[in-house]
Motif scaffolding. Structure first.
Motif, short mmCIF file in Angstrom:
data_model
loop_
_atom_site.label_atom_id
_atom_site.label_comp_id
_atom_site.label_asym_id
_atom_site.label_seq_id
_atom_site.Cartn_x
_atom_site.Cartn_y
_atom_site.Cartn_z
N ALA A 136 0.83 -1.21 0.00
CA ALA A 136 0.00 0.00 0.00
C ALA A 136 0.87 1.26 0.00
O ALA A 136 0.57 2.23 -0.72
CB ALA A 136 -0.93 0.00 1.21
N ARG A 137 1.96 1.25 0.78
CA ARG A 137 2.88 2.38 0.78
C ARG A 137 3.52 2.58 -0.59
O ARG A 137 3.65 3.70 -1.08
CB ARG A 137 3.98 2.17 1.82
CG ARG A 137 3.71 2.76 3.15
CD ARG A 137 4.95 2.84 4.00
NE ARG A 137 5.79 1.67 3.97
CZ ARG A 137 5.70 0.63 4.80
NH1 ARG A 137 4.78 0.64 5.74
NH2 ARG A 137 6.51 -0.39 4.71
N GLU A 177 2.32 1.63 -3.50
CA GLU A 177 1.32 2.11 -4.45
C GLU A 177 1.10 3.62 -4.30
O GLU A 177 0.95 4.33 -5.30
CB GLU A 177 0.01 1.35 -4.28
CG GLU A 177 0.08 -0.05 -4.84
CD GLU A 177 -1.15 -0.90 -4.55
OE1 GLU A 177 -1.91 -0.57 -3.61
OE2 GLU A 177 -1.34 -1.89 -5.26
N LYS A 178 1.09 4.11 -3.07
CA LYS A 178 0.95 5.55 -2.85
C LYS A 178 2.16 6.30 -3.38
O LYS A 178 2.02 7.36 -3.99
CB LYS A 178 0.76 5.84 -1.36
CG LYS A 178 -0.58 5.44 -0.84
CD LYS A 178 -0.68 5.72 0.64
CE LYS A 178 -1.99 5.17 1.19
NZ LYS A 178 -2.09 5.34 2.64
N TYR A 191 2.00 6.38 -7.17
CA TYR A 191 1.00 7.35 -7.60
C TYR A 191 1.57 8.77 -7.49
O TYR A 191 1.41 9.59 -8.40
CB TYR A 191 -0.27 7.22 -6.75
CG TYR A 191 -1.32 8.25 -7.10
CD1 TYR A 191 -2.14 8.05 -8.20
CD2 TYR A 191 -1.49 9.39 -6.34
CE1 TYR A 191 -3.11 8.99 -8.54
CE2 TYR A 191 -2.44 10.34 -6.67
CZ TYR A 191 -3.25 10.13 -7.77
OH TYR A 191 -4.18 11.06 -8.11
N LEU A 192 2.25 9.06 -6.39
CA LEU A 192 2.84 10.38 -6.19
C LEU A 192 3.91 10.67 -7.24
O LEU A 192 3.98 11.77 -7.78
CB LEU A 192 3.43 10.49 -4.79
CG LEU A 192 4.08 11.81 -4.41
CD1 LEU A 192 3.03 12.89 -4.32
CD2 LEU A 192 4.82 11.67 -3.11
N ALA A 220 0.38 12.16 -9.83
CA ALA A 220 -0.18 12.98 -8.77
C ALA A 220 -0.96 14.20 -9.27
O ALA A 220 -1.92 14.62 -8.66
CB ALA A 220 0.92 13.44 -7.82
#
Length: 160
Positions: A40-41, A43-44, A47-48, A52
């Motif tokens: 999850a980290r 993937e974030k 995305y950033l 973003a």
């Protein structure tokens, strides 16, 4: 306070040290090393780095890596370094060498083409190596059974 008891700047009770009231929840930990939390980290982060911001009028998403890449040499090195963190985490999660090699090739290709002044920045905005690498990582972890599937494969039928 008696003369036999020394002066203490901080109380001994760990629940009240540093402004934390007794009974309060423990502080947030950044060290959750479970596979799902790590994924999850990542993937974030992907995305950033890749998606973003939305460019108005074009309806195209770019991330911090494309913005950082506008700085001639230092930006490209920083982008490769940030992308390499995903590779490092994948190794820590126990991904096989062939997946790591494919992820490293994505990063190397993105970095090599990103060196070209304007075309490299446009390519970097379109290629999205970090999202590709996290997708490879998720697919491997789902197939090995280490992480629950994000999507359910199959067809749906309506029951009326």
């Amino acid at each position: 306070m008696s003369t036999s008891e020394p002066f203490r700047a901080f109380p001994r009770d760990p629940g009240t040290a540093f402004g934390q009231s007794p009974g309060a929840s423990p502080p947030f930990r950044f060290t959750d090393t479970s596979r799902e939390a790590s994924l999850a980290r990542l993937e974030k982060l992907a995305y950033l780095l890749d998606s973003a911001f939305l460019i108005p009028g074009v309806n195209r998403r770019v991330g911090l890596e494309a913005v950082i890449g506008l700085v001639p040499v230092i930006g490209d090195i920083a982008g490769v370094a940030l992308s390499s963190y995903i590779l490092f985490e994948a190794k820590r999660l126990g991904v096989p060498r062939w997946v790591l090699a494919r992820m490293a090739l994505n990063i190397a290709f993105d970095g090599a083409v990103g060196v070209v002044p304007l075309a490299g920045d446009l390519f970097d905005a379109a290629f999205k190596a970090n999202r590709r690498n996290v997708r490879l990582l998720r697919k491997h972890l789902e197939r090995s059974g280490a992480v629950r599937p994000n999507e359910i494969d199959g067809t749906a039928t309506r029951l009326d």
